[in-house]
Design an enzyme around this catalytic site. Structure first.
Site, PDB file in Angstrom:
ATOM      1  CB  ALA A 131      -0.865  -0.003   1.261  1.00 42.74           C
ATOM      2  CB  SER A 132       1.742   3.722  -1.942  1.00 46.71           C
ATOM      3  OG  SER A 132       2.382   4.944  -2.035  1.00 46.71           O
ATOM      4  CB  ALA A 136       4.048   5.590   5.700  1.00 50.83           C
ATOM      5  CG  ASP A 287      -6.941   5.917  11.259  1.00 50.06           C
ATOM      6  OD1 ASP A 287      -7.998   6.291  10.709  1.00 50.06           O
ATOM      7  OD2 ASP A 287      -5.829   5.984  10.707  1.00 50.06           O
TER       8      ASP A 287
HETATM    9  N1  LIG Z   1       0.796  -5.774   9.933  1.00 50.71           N
HETATM   10  C1  LIG Z   1       0.236  -5.791   8.715  1.00 50.71           C
HETATM   11  N2  LIG Z   1      -0.060  -6.945   8.124  1.00 50.71           N
HETATM   12  C2  LIG Z   1      -0.631  -6.992   6.893  1.00 50.71           C
HETATM   13  N3  LIG Z   1      -0.952  -5.902   6.174  1.00 50.71           N
HETATM   14  C3  LIG Z   1      -0.665  -4.699   6.712  1.00 50.71           C
HETATM   15  C4  LIG Z   1      -0.059  -4.585   8.004  1.00 50.71           C
HETATM   16  N4  LIG Z   1       0.095  -3.278   8.258  1.00 50.71           N
HETATM   17  C5  LIG Z   1      -0.382  -2.623   7.198  1.00 50.71           C
HETATM   18  N5  LIG Z   1      -0.845  -3.463   6.250  1.00 50.71           N
HETATM   19  C6  LIG Z   1      -1.467  -3.118   4.953  1.00 50.71           C
HETATM   20  O1  LIG Z   1      -0.988  -1.862   4.521  1.00 50.71           O
HETATM   21  C7  LIG Z   1      -2.072  -0.920   4.440  1.00 50.71           C
HETATM   22  C8  LIG Z   1      -1.577   0.443   4.878  1.00 50.71           C
HETATM   23  O2  LIG Z   1      -1.095   0.370   6.181  1.00 50.71           O
HETATM   24  P1  LIG Z   1      -1.328   1.542   7.236  1.00 50.71           P
HETATM   25  O3  LIG Z   1      -2.793   1.776   7.311  1.00 50.71           O
HETATM   26  O4  LIG Z   1      -0.603   1.214   8.473  1.00 50.71           O
HETATM   27  O5  LIG Z   1      -0.611   2.724   6.448  1.00 50.71           O
HETATM   28  P2  LIG Z   1      -0.942   4.274   6.432  1.00 50.71           P
HETATM   29  O6  LIG Z   1       0.159   4.895   5.675  1.00 50.71           O
HETATM   30  O7  LIG Z   1      -1.154   4.717   7.829  1.00 50.71           O
HETATM   31  O8  LIG Z   1      -2.284   4.353   5.609  1.00 50.71           O
HETATM   32  P3  LIG Z   1      -3.665   5.081   5.965  1.00 50.71           P
HETATM   33  O9  LIG Z   1      -3.356   6.151   6.948  1.00 50.71           O
HETATM   34  O10 LIG Z   1      -4.146   5.569   4.664  1.00 50.71           O
HETATM   35  O11 LIG Z   1      -4.551   3.981   6.534  1.00 50.71           O
HETATM   36  C9  LIG Z   1      -3.149  -1.489   5.333  1.00 50.71           C
HETATM   37  O12 LIG Z   1      -4.413  -1.050   4.939  1.00 50.71           O
HETATM   38  C10 LIG Z   1      -2.958  -2.984   5.131  1.00 50.71           C
HETATM   39  O13 LIG Z   1      -3.595  -3.393   3.949  1.00 50.71           O
END
Ligand SMILES: Nc1ncnc2c1ncn2[C@@H]1O[C@H](COP(=O)(O)OP(=O)(O)OP(=O)(O)O)[C@@H](O)[C@H]1O
Length: 549
Positions: A131-132, A136, A287
């Site tokens: 994911a992007s 991050a 969140d």
């Molecule tokens: N521990 C994990 N195991 C599997 N997939 C994960 C994990 N952590 C994150 N992901 C995947 O990566 C995606 C993005 O992670 P995360 O939500 O932590 O990032 P972010 O940059 O904070 O994104 P946002 O704020 O838009 O939700 C998650 O929606 C999930 O699909």
């Protein structure tokens, strides 16, 4: 005053807003009026004027302005106490998915943060990100011991971009507050401040890792929620490594059905997890959008993304629980009283007026069956009402209300008949009985036993010293109370008043005597009329001051 680059950026922002037909809300357009002729140089189809509803155009404009503004819009969408409903709903649709940055850059950032090569840290590193988002990017990887992990890396240069954009937002917010009454009502500076705090917190992945660790500990024995493990040796401010979880996204109802997941149980567990986090652990995942929640085996939730967590003070917890209970008893008087007691609204608020306003808002809501009532909406309406009574913004409560809306949305998606109140009421009542009454007393006693055991050895000496002082007549008791201080002030004022009144009366009597003696006291002849006036006026002055005391 902003520099040239910032002014240019403000100018381009104005252009985007005009492009989306938002010039009616562009306060700063007045500053740029001299450049308006430039607009005529643009082709007509460049404008997206008024084709879509205003809320949609605001969302599109934020998307056009870039990821930081998308994030800003997302955070703004949670301030439903400030925004009209249509705009809040539309802003909540903003997608924080942006094109990934190259994996070579991600690798370089990780290597520099960890001080070792990727090959030393991981047995495998997946170059295509999972994911992007704006802050991050997430990659999957495998540790040398075979454990599957995800690596979250903060975008390069994002801190500077945010700092620039935030200072610009502050500038525009101040302009808006100065020139527009409508904008002032939306408290733009406060909103930007909230945005800055949230986004800066999200940049610090050590903070997120610590949140994850705490939440994991809180639910270590739970069969309702699983939180992945953090790999601390590989965590830095801009890099975080944690256990990779796999489950069905909670929003994929079809897949959940196919996997034989008990949707009713799942929806009730969601509510219970929320109330456990808020009232038992006082540490809640704030969140909770469906993208961050998965379902694993045995109807167990799996959560990710711990950037935003909320806590409440013990007082807020108690007032909140009491508020909910009073609400569902339709005891609006108590709800109004609680708001004043907790100082969420000023102490001077008229409870009866506030009660009437709450009743007007809540009665129509309670007309519906309990299962259709939204806690989140109820809190929201309440905050909107309280705002009219000068409720100071309580960020922790806004966060809670937003999370509650998410939980309800999620729960009802899984089970449209979910009766939140039925699940929550026993929980709240149990919690309340633990906070007040005999159980609370025993609980508090247990908590203070360590302090007592520390103080106990000193007790005989203390008693001995006090008794000694008492028998020698050296014991003084210092007793301060607000009432006594007030009384002392009152006595002092009364003394001053009496002294002034006596002096004033004395002077007036003297003036009268001199006036009466005129002609009989030759030594005073000539000076008597003047002296009479002076004494008379001074006497009157003293009497008036005594009156005013
Ligand atoms: N521990 C994990 N195991 C599997 N997939 C994960 C994990 N952590 C994150 N992901 C995947 O990566 C995606 C993005 O992670 P995360 O939500 O932590 O990032 P972010 O940059 O904070 O994104 P946002 O704020 O838009 O939700 C998650 O929606 C999930 O699909």
């Amino acid at each position: 005053m902003p520099g040239f680059r910032q002014l240019w950026r403000i100018f381009t922002i104005q252009l985007v807003l005009i492009r989306y037909g938002l010039d009616e809300v562009v306060f700063a357009i007045h500053l740029f009026r001299p450049f308006r002729f430039l607009l005529y140089l643009l082709p007509w189809n460049w404008f997206h004027r008024k084709r879509d509803p205003r809320a949609v155009r605001i969302r599109q404009a934020l998307e056009a302005l870039g990821p930081i503004y998308v994030k800003f819009g997302q955070i703004l969408s949670t301030r439903r106490d400030l925004l009209p409903d249509d705009i809040a709903v539309e802003l909540a649709r903003l997608q924080d998915r942006v094109p990934p940055f190259p994996s070579t850059q991600a690798r370089a950032l990780i290597e520099s943060a960890l001080g070792q090569s990727i090959a030393t840290s991981f047995a495998r590193f997946e170059d295509t990100p999972l994911a992007s988002a704006s802050i991050a990017q997430v990659h999957s990887a495998t540790l040398h011991d075979g454990r599957e992990v995800v690596v979250k890396v903060v975008r390069p240069g994002i801190e500077r971009t945010i700092a620039n954009d935030v200072s610009l937002l502050y500038y525009m917010a101040r302009l808006a507050s100065r020139y527009s009454r409508e904008a002032r009502r939306l408290r733009p500076v406060e909103v930007v401040h909230e945005f800055e705090t949230t986004i800066m917190d999200e940049l610090d992945l050590l903070r997120e890792a610590a949140n994850a660790s705490q939440l994991r500990r809180n639910f270590s024995d739970s069969e309702m929620l699983y939180v992945p493990e953090v790999y601390w040796p590989l965590c830095r401010r801009n890099v975080m490594v944690m256990e990779r979880i796999s489950g069905i996204p909670v929003s994929d109802i079809e897949a959940l059905r196919r996997a034989d997941v008990d949707l009713q149980l799942l929806s009730e567990r969601g509510v219970e997890i929320f109330f456990t986090q808020v009232f038992k652990h006082n540490f809640f995942h704030a969140d909770m959008h469906p993208g961050n929640i998965f379902v694993g085996r045995d109807n167990r939730y799996l959560a990710v993304d711990f950037g935003i967590m909320g806590t409440l003070s013990p007082e807020d917890q108690r007032y909140l629980a009491e508020n909910f209970l009073a609400f569902f008893r339709r005891d609006y008087h108590r709800v109004a009283e609680l708001h004043v007691e907790s100082e969420w609204v000023p102490r001077t608020t008229r409870v009866d007026e506030f009660e009437a306003a709450i009743r007007t808002v809540c009665e129509p809501i309670f007309e519906r069956p309990l299962k259709d009532i939204s806690f989140g909406q109820l809190l929201l309406r309440l905050f909107q009402t309280a705002r009219r009574f000068d409720m100071t913004v309580q960020p922790q409560l806004v966060l809670l209300q937003k999370t509650l809306l998410n939980i309800e949305g999620l729960g009802r998606q899984l089970n449209p008949d979910l009766d939140l109140w039925r699940t929550a009421k026993p929980f709240l009542e149990r919690w309340m009985s633990e906070q007040v009454g005999a159980r609370a007393f025993v609980g508090n006693l247990k908590q203070s036993i360590p302090q007592w055991t520390e103080a106990l050895p000193e007790l005989p000496m203390l008693i001995h010293r006090t008794l000694n002082q008492a028998t020698n007549g050296h014991l003084t008791v210092q007793w301060r109370s607000e009432e006594i201080t007030k009384l002392r002030h009152e006595l002092r004022r009364a003394n001053r008043r009496n002294a002034m009144a006596i002096t004033g009366t004395g002077l007036i009597v003297s003036a009268a005597l001199i006036y009466g003696l005129d002609g009989y006291a030759p030594a005073m002849v000539g000076g008597a009329p003047l002296l009479t006036w002076v004494l008379g006026i001074a006497g009157l002055g003293f009497l008036v001051s005594a009156w005013g005391e």
